[in-house]
Design a protein around this motif. Structure first.
Motif, PDB file in Angstrom:
ATOM      1  N   GLU A  80     -26.355   4.298  42.686  1.00 25.32           N
ATOM      2  CA  GLU A  80     -25.335   4.842  41.799  1.00 25.32           C
ATOM      3  C   GLU A  80     -24.550   5.918  42.510  1.00 25.32           C
ATOM      4  O   GLU A  80     -25.115   6.735  43.241  1.00 25.32           O
ATOM      5  CB  GLU A  80     -25.959   5.399  40.526  1.00 25.32           C
ATOM      6  N   GLU A  83     -21.089  11.056  42.627  1.00 27.66           N
ATOM      7  CA  GLU A  83     -19.801  11.743  42.749  1.00 27.66           C
ATOM      8  C   GLU A  83     -18.814  11.169  41.740  1.00 27.66           C
ATOM      9  O   GLU A  83     -18.063  11.908  41.085  1.00 27.66           O
ATOM     10  CB  GLU A  83     -19.251  11.594  44.167  1.00 27.66           C
ATOM     11  N   GLU A  84     -18.819   9.863  41.613  1.00 28.16           N
ATOM     12  CA  GLU A  84     -17.928   9.213  40.653  1.00 28.16           C
ATOM     13  C   GLU A  84     -18.334   9.561  39.226  1.00 28.16           C
ATOM     14  O   GLU A  84     -17.488   9.812  38.366  1.00 28.16           O
ATOM     15  CB  GLU A  84     -17.960   7.694  40.857  1.00 28.16           C
ATOM     16  N   LEU A  85     -19.646   9.605  38.981  1.00 25.52           N
ATOM     17  CA  LEU A  85     -20.124   9.969  37.652  1.00 25.52           C
ATOM     18  C   LEU A  85     -19.733  11.407  37.314  1.00 25.52           C
ATOM     19  O   LEU A  85     -19.376  11.714  36.174  1.00 25.52           O
ATOM     20  CB  LEU A  85     -21.640   9.805  37.575  1.00 25.52           C
ATOM     21  N   LYS A  87     -17.067  12.939  38.266  1.00 22.47           N
ATOM     22  CA  LYS A  87     -15.658  12.928  37.889  1.00 22.47           C
ATOM     23  C   LYS A  87     -15.476  12.433  36.459  1.00 22.47           C
ATOM     24  O   LYS A  87     -14.669  12.962  35.699  1.00 22.47           O
ATOM     25  CB  LYS A  87     -14.866  12.043  38.856  1.00 22.47           C
ATOM     26  N   GLU A  88     -16.249  11.419  36.101  1.00 22.14           N
ATOM     27  CA  GLU A  88     -16.164  10.875  34.745  1.00 22.14           C
ATOM     28  C   GLU A  88     -16.601  11.898  33.694  1.00 22.14           C
ATOM     29  O   GLU A  88     -16.065  11.942  32.590  1.00 22.14           O
ATOM     30  CB  GLU A  88     -17.036   9.622  34.636  1.00 22.14           C
ATOM     31  N   LEU A  89     -17.566  12.736  34.060  1.00 21.00           N
ATOM     32  CA  LEU A  89     -18.119  13.702  33.115  1.00 21.00           C
ATOM     33  C   LEU A  89     -17.511  15.094  33.244  1.00 21.00           C
ATOM     34  O   LEU A  89     -17.958  16.029  32.585  1.00 21.00           O
ATOM     35  CB  LEU A  89     -19.636  13.802  33.304  1.00 21.00           C
ATOM     36  N   GLU A  90     -16.510  15.241  34.094  1.00 23.86           N
ATOM     37  CA  GLU A  90     -15.938  16.560  34.369  1.00 23.86           C
ATOM     38  C   GLU A  90     -15.490  17.270  33.104  1.00 23.86           C
ATOM     39  O   GLU A  90     -15.669  18.487  32.955  1.00 23.86           O
ATOM     40  CB  GLU A  90     -14.760  16.419  35.343  1.00 23.86           C
ATOM     41  N   ASN A  91     -14.900  16.540  32.179  1.00 19.71           N
ATOM     42  CA  ASN A  91     -14.392  17.136  30.939  1.00 19.71           C
ATOM     43  C   ASN A  91     -15.311  16.894  29.742  1.00 19.71           C
ATOM     44  O   ASN A  91     -14.925  17.158  28.602  1.00 19.71           O
ATOM     45  CB  ASN A  91     -12.993  16.599  30.645  1.00 19.71           C
ATOM     46  N   ALA A  92     -16.513  16.412  30.010  1.00 16.03           N
ATOM     47  CA  ALA A  92     -17.462  16.160  28.930  1.00 16.03           C
ATOM     48  C   ALA A  92     -18.085  17.466  28.459  1.00 16.03           C
ATOM     49  O   ALA A  92     -18.171  18.443  29.203  1.00 16.03           O
ATOM     50  CB  ALA A  92     -18.553  15.194  29.396  1.00 16.03           C
ATOM     51  N   GLN A  96     -22.839  16.248  25.720  1.00 14.93           N
ATOM     52  CA  GLN A  96     -22.647  14.899  26.240  1.00 14.93           C
ATOM     53  C   GLN A  96     -23.322  14.734  27.601  1.00 14.93           C
ATOM     54  O   GLN A  96     -23.950  13.707  27.873  1.00 14.93           O
ATOM     55  CB  GLN A  96     -21.147  14.591  26.362  1.00 14.93           C
ATOM     56  N   LYS A 100     -26.479  12.255  28.451  1.00 10.14           N
ATOM     57  CA  LYS A 100     -26.393  11.253  29.527  1.00 10.14           C
ATOM     58  C   LYS A 100     -27.561  11.414  30.493  1.00 10.14           C
ATOM     59  O   LYS A 100     -28.161  10.429  30.937  1.00 10.14           O
ATOM     60  CB  LYS A 100     -25.065  11.388  30.253  1.00 10.14           C
TER      61      LYS A 100
END
Length: 458
Positions: A80, A83-85, A87-92, A96, A100
């Motif tokens: 997995e 780093e990409e995850l 970015k996806e959760l940066e504004n979570a 949340q 996760k």
């Protein structure tokens, strides 16, 4: 696993702690016995790309601590991109992110609880309704208030905090060789390594992931780029090797004031030391209240420069290029450009090296001077910017000049030898009829305290 599930939400989820028959003796120093766990048929092993990872080490204090029971069958190796995850959760929201983390790792993740405001992590975990585990490092030198707080948290959430202790022989050798307070003379790193880092290393070798209370606004130069999730750059997890542990920081993007608003709103128990001026809480000899105008991290290891404000648990935050850039182990903690300056007002004179050298040579000055020795990247200097600018405004037209001298980088050695620089910021008063500057002795940096200092020397 090395830890027991410590959640009170069994009505919503059945915890593997209740399914497990093993026991752990938490009070035995230096001993760490794994649970017998059922083998899960679809076990997930995390193979991830390491970020700035250290080489694999084998320095566990207690060899038996690494003999953890692993599944007999691994059906799938899953890679997995965290780093990409991130970015996806940066504004979570923190809730949340916590949900996760617990969803992904279940019983293989635990919350690191220090006894400070990171109790918010436990509250977020509780709110998810998922089983969760909490561990803490008992260094043997915590404040009595912190131990009492641990007990209050356990009762409030109906959990058992899982304590890790330092190796008794290592502590004994350190104290017998160097005494109880050697860190005041040669730095806190050695003591922290024995009492905190190595116990943490043993604990994390029983996990695939851990959850911390790191925030970007906490520490000068070391936490400004903390993501909400990352491959741990320092420690190893259950599978061993670099990239075997994932680190979650659910409150990375949350301001300290917002954390406290959340704790008050949820009526969460807090450490009574906070009401006495303590913000960042660690061991008793190394923690003190924060004074007016100080940044919260100045209450930790106050006798050292800003570069040393990490105990080693999160030393992966300190990047080599940052050490080289300023020679002080820090960069802007507020995300601004490295060259952004402080105290930029017409009432504050910007002194160059020749300017302050001339000021040192004058024995009969026409005006008294107040000068701050600073580094713009230093969060402690940033914290006092408002009060120093206000001081300059109050002294405008009074016959007292207010100035600044940037004393980091190439100027640091000169400032240490000639200007009494110990740490940033250092404030000096140059009287009218005295060649020697007088160093401000207090760490109270509010405008009233600074004015009292100036008035006392006129």
């Amino acid at each position: 696993m090395a830890f027991a599930v410590s959640s009170s939400s069994a009505a919503i989820h059945t915890s593997s702690f209740e399914q497990t028959k093993g026991t752990v003796n938490f009070g035995q120093i230096g001993s760490f016995q794994p649970f017998d766990r059922p083998v899960l048929p679809s076990r997930r092993r995390w193979a991830v790309k390491p970020l700035n990872a250290e080489p694999k080490r084998n320095d566990s204090i207690v060899p038996s601590a690494t003999n953890l029971i692993a599944p007999d069958v691994v059906e799938k190796v899953e890679v997995e991109d965290f780093e990409e995850l991130a970015k996806e959760l940066e504004n979570a929201s923190p809730l949340q992110v916590m949900d996760k983390a617990l969803e992904k790792f279940g019983n293989d993740i635990a919350i690191a609880f220090s006894g400070a405001e990171d109790v918010a992590l436990i509250e977020y975990a509780h709110l998810t309704g998922r089983p969760y585990r909490v561990f803490s490092l008992d260094t043997g030198r915590l404040n009595p208030e912190t131990y009492k707080f641990f007990d209050e948290v356990e009762k409030h959430y109906g959990i058992r905090i899982e304590y890790m202790f330092p190796d008794a022989v290592e502590v004994q050798d350190l104290v017998r060789t160097k005494g109880l307070f050697s860190f005041y003379e040669d730095g806190h790193q050695e003591c922290c390594r024995v009492r905190k880092v190595r116990p943490l290393r043993r604990a994390l070798k029983g996990l695939h992931a851990w959850i911390t209370g790191q925030r970007k606004d906490q520490s000068p130069g070391t936490r400004s780029e903390v993501p909400v999730v990352q491959v741990d750059p320092v420690f190893e997890g259950l599978n061993g090797g670099v990239g075997s542990l994932v680190k979650w920081n659910p409150v990375a993007n949350v301001k300290g004031n917002d954390i406290w608003n959340f704790l008050r709103a949820m009526d969460v128990p807090v450490n009574s030391l906070h009401a006495k001026g303590y913000i960042s809480i660690g061991c008793e000899p190394c923690t003190r209240p924060v004074l007016p105008g100080q940044h919260e991290r100045e209450g930790r290891w106050w006798w050292e420069d800003a570069k040393a404000k990490e105990c080693g648990l999160h030393k992966g935050n300190i990047k080599e290029e940052n050490l080289n850039r300023h020679g002080n182990g820090a960069v802007h903690a507020n995300g601004t450009a490295p060259d952004a300056d402080l105290f930029t007002t017409a009432n504050v004179v910007n002194l160059s090296r020749p300017g302050i050298e001339n000021l040192l040579k004058l024995e009969n000055r026409k005006e008294a001077w107040v000068v701050v020795l600073y580094a713009p990247w230093c969060r402690f200097c940033q914290a006092m910017e408002g009060s120093y600018v206000e001081l300059a405004e109050k002294l405008a037209g009074s016959g007292i000049k207010v100035a600044k001298f940037r004393a980091d980088g190439d100027e640091k050695a000169f400032a240490q030898q000639e200007l009494q620089l110990g740490s940033f910021p250092t404030i000096l008063f140059f009287p009218k009829h005295s060649p020697r500057p007088i160093k401000y002795p207090s760490e109270k940096r509010d405008v009233d305290s600074l004015m009292a200092f100036v008035n006392a020397l006129l």
